[in-house]
Design an enzyme around this catalytic site. Structure first.
Site, PDB file in Angstrom:
ATOM      1  N   ARG A 165       5.823  -2.715  17.097  1.00  0.00           N
ATOM      2  CA  ARG A 165       6.307  -2.801  15.865  1.00  0.00           C
ATOM      3  C   ARG A 165       6.482  -4.199  15.702  1.00  0.00           C
ATOM      4  NH1 ARG A 165       8.390   2.112  13.800  1.00  0.00           N
ATOM      5  NH2 ARG A 165       8.801   2.928  15.500  1.00  0.00           N
ATOM      6  N   LYS A 172       2.207   4.752   0.899  1.00  0.00           N
ATOM      7  CA  LYS A 172       2.580   5.234   2.399  1.00  0.00           C
ATOM      8  C   LYS A 172       2.854   6.963   2.052  1.00  0.00           C
ATOM      9  CE  LYS A 172       5.936   5.487   6.165  1.00  0.00           C
ATOM     10  NZ  LYS A 172       5.752   6.404   6.606  1.00  0.00           N
ATOM     11  N   LYS A 229       7.483  -1.174   5.542  1.00  0.00           N
ATOM     12  CA  LYS A 229       7.542   0.215   5.253  1.00  0.00           C
ATOM     13  C   LYS A 229       8.721  -0.371   4.423  1.00  0.00           C
ATOM     14  CE  LYS A 229       9.795   2.944   8.963  1.00  0.00           C
ATOM     15  NZ  LYS A 229       8.816   3.945  10.474  1.00  0.00           N
ATOM     16  N   ARG A 269      -0.797  10.033  11.198  1.00  0.00           N
ATOM     17  CA  ARG A 269      -1.633   9.060  11.840  1.00  0.00           C
ATOM     18  C   ARG A 269      -3.142   9.840  12.689  1.00  0.00           C
ATOM     19  NH1 ARG A 269       0.409   3.993  12.942  1.00  0.00           N
ATOM     20  NH2 ARG A 269      -1.578   2.367  13.140  1.00  0.00           N
ATOM     21  N   ARG A 283      -1.895   9.753  16.579  1.00  0.00           N
ATOM     22  CA  ARG A 283      -0.887   8.790  16.949  1.00  0.00           C
ATOM     23  C   ARG A 283      -1.252   8.452  18.444  1.00  0.00           C
ATOM     24  NH1 ARG A 283       2.750   7.881  12.500  1.00  0.00           N
ATOM     25  NH2 ARG A 283       4.001   5.685  14.139  1.00  0.00           N
ATOM     26  N   PHE A 322      -6.210   2.513   5.881  1.00  0.00           N
ATOM     27  CA  PHE A 322      -6.030   1.624   5.627  1.00  0.00           C
ATOM     28  C   PHE A 322      -6.124   0.378   6.582  1.00  0.00           C
ATOM     29  CE2 PHE A 322      -2.984   4.232   8.088  1.00  0.00           C
ATOM     30  CZ  PHE A 322      -2.649   3.680   9.375  1.00  0.00           C
ATOM     31  N   GLU A 371       1.318  -1.033   0.251  1.00  0.00           N
ATOM     32  CA  GLU A 371       0.001  -0.041  -0.184  1.00  0.00           C
ATOM     33  C   GLU A 371       0.777   1.168   0.003  1.00  0.00           C
ATOM     34  OE1 GLU A 371      -2.493  -0.587   3.624  1.00  0.00           O
ATOM     35  OE2 GLU A 371      -2.836  -2.332   3.094  1.00  0.00           O
ATOM     36  N   GLU A 382      -4.083   7.495   7.711  1.00  0.00           N
ATOM     37  CA  GLU A 382      -3.300   9.422   7.692  1.00  0.00           C
ATOM     38  C   GLU A 382      -4.649  10.180   7.377  1.00  0.00           C
ATOM     39  OE1 GLU A 382       0.014   9.592   8.120  1.00  0.00           O
ATOM     40  OE2 GLU A 382       0.545   7.207   8.220  1.00  0.00           O
TER      41      GLU A 382
END
Length: 517
Positions: free
Chosen positions: A382, A228, A388, A233, A248, A310, A226, A277
């Site tokens: 994470r 970025k 990414k 965020r 975020r 997303f 997708e 986003e």
């Protein structure tokens, strides 16, 4: 209290916890390198803590006091220390500290600065020198023990006798480590009942980094590749006509983004949580610089924000975070339509993924996110489920200090000391830079950094680790000059990431991977 590990009390104490217990714990943590040992030390402390004091203890340990920002800087704290001789014996309790900080937080209006200074001086008058030192660092957010949220979450699970995964999920869903810890210690069975609730923001899922799409696909396998976006965020909650929008960091910005709230009310679902986003677009539909998006958050400026989504976490009363990504993306597409869905393509072919990357870059975006097709939404983590890929090496690092400039930069705070997150959660210095700093950024740094200062040495202002800056580099090299064992090559400032917390900064191991690339 449920069964606890060896050395941890079976029941919560009736006596108030002394501040000295936190000081001793922090001193022990600083001399302990192993994660498991730190977890056990903190678990023993939590098991000694009365339920009414748990949230205050957690806030002090992580350097985020539960009262939030209360108007105390290092100069005020230094003056408070100088006003009285330190106590010789520890007598201050956590309850007394918490009450004093709440009193200071409530002060406002004319004369409040002087009243605040007297109140903190009174608190420090009763404290020993080590207690003063701990309180000062904690209030400034500069505890630096490695006792970060993840370690403390594991400690709470250990003290309560519950699985760490259950504890992490409760922290994620409650959005509050202190509240989740108190619940675990008082009613551990209730953790199982904690659910995703519309209107309560949850910690966002995070992505790791890969050098290219082939490396990313090697991690994820079949994936949704997708665009970025170079945006901020957002998490959007709707229940009926009530909509809230969060950053975020989980801050509520609903009143500052009415266009996003209106869009959410116009979607067909009655109840949902969306992750996405938002950014400012120009007349041609291309993204404007990131700083324009962030400045829009701070005012009701003319530029309209355009949201793109997303992921969906909940829909019509159902938590869908455990469903495979592709199922969630199908639900999301039905809800928001193609106009508000971030573009992407499902593939495991590197050449096809590279085509998506070229398309994203041509549209003015940063790169792509490669997301495992069957992965769940693991908020606050994470991991390797999302990866990414950006064509330029950029990393989010924490500003640890700044040097006063000279020559044309005389009188401005300029050269930045940069840190990454180490294996123990501490911030490890990996380099310096003054490149990429415009006059506007220099003015901003000089005006802003003193609010985060914890001390000054000749030519250098040392900051609590709170400000995240995006740095572009050409690579890294081995070095004994910095504690991290490596140094950044040709580092330059791209922008400040006001939307990121310091613990979302990149890890030392991520930078070190460039040595092997």
């Amino acid at each position: 209290m449920p069964g606890t590990p060896d050395g941890i009390p079976e029941a919560a104490p009736a006596a108030p916890l002394p501040l000295s217990a936190l000081v001793q714990t922090v001193e022990h943590l600083r001399s302990t390198s192993g994660r498991r040992a730190k977890v056990e030390t903190l678990a023993q402390l939590l098991a000694r803590t009365h339920p009414d004091e748990v949230e205050a203890v957690v806030g002090l340990l992580v350097g985020r006091i539960r009262q939030g920002r209360i108007g105390l800087g290092w100069r005020t704290l230094s003056a408070a220390s100088d006003a009285h001789t330190p106590a010789t014996e520890p007598t201050v309790t956590i309850a007394e500290v918490d009450a004093a900080l709440s009193q200071i937080a409530a002060l406002s209006g004319p004369g409040s600065t002087q009243t605040r200074a007297r109140a903190v001086a009174d608190l420090f008058a009763a404290a020993t020198a080590p207690e003063r030192n701990f309180l000062g660092h904690s209030i400034l957010g500069d505890v630096r023990t490695g006792a970060l949220d993840g370690i403390l979450t594991e400690a709470a699970a250990l003290a309560a006798g519950v699985p760490a995964a259950r504890m992490r999920r409760a922290v994620m869903l409650l959005g509050d480590l202190g509240a989740a810890t108190r619940l675990a210690l008082t009613d551990p069975d209730a953790l199982e009942a904690v659910t995703l609730r519309v209107g309560v923001p949850v910690q966002p899922m995070l992505a790791s980094t890969a050098a290219d799409v082939a490396a990313a696909l090697a991690i994820t396998g079949l994936a949704s590749v997708e665009h970025k976006l170079d945006g901020a965020r957002i998490q959007v909650h709707r229940k009926g006509s009530t909509v809230t929008v969060h950053t975020r960091s989980l801050a509520d910005i609903t009143d500052r983004v009415p266009e996003i709230a209106d869009l959410a009310r116009g979607l067909p679902g009655d109840s949902f949580i969306l992750d996405g986003e938002t950014l400012v677009l120009d007349a041609s539909g291309a993204p404007r610089p990131f700083q324009e998006t962030m400045s829009r958050f701070g005012s009701h400026a003319a530029q309209a924000l355009t949201p793109r989504f997303f992921d969906v976490l909940a829909l019509d009363g159902v938590d869908v975070t455990d469903r495979p990504l592709l199922d969630r993306r199908a639900l999301l597409a039905d809800l928001v339509g193609s106009d508000h869905l971030i573009p992407g393509l499902v593939t495991d072919d590197p050449e096809t993924a590279q085509g998506v990357l070229r398309e994203a870059l041509a549209a003015g975006h940063e790169g792509v996110l490669v997301k495992g097709a069957d992965t769940a939404y693991t908020a606050g983590r994470r991991g390797k489920a999302w990866v990414k890929v950006k064509p330029v090496h950029t990393y989010d690092l924490v500003v640890l200090a700044a040097e006063w400039g000279y020559g044309r930069r005389q009188g401005w705070l300029s050269n930045l000391h940069l840190g990454a997150v180490g294996a123990d959660g501490e911030f490890v210095m990996v380099g310096k830079t003054f490149k990429g700093l415009t006059d506007e950024l220099l003015r901003w740094q000089t005006a802003t950094f003193p609010r985060y200062a914890v001390r000054e040495t000749p030519g250098v202002v040392w900051l609590r680790p709170a400000l995240v800056v995006e740095i572009a580099i050409d690579g890294v090299q081995r070095s004994t000059r910095y504690p991290g064992g490596l140094a950044l090559r040709f580092a330059r400032v791209k922008r400040y990431r006001e939307d990121k917390s310091p613990h979302e900064a990149d890890r030392l191991e991520t930078l070190a991977a460039l040595l092997r690339a």
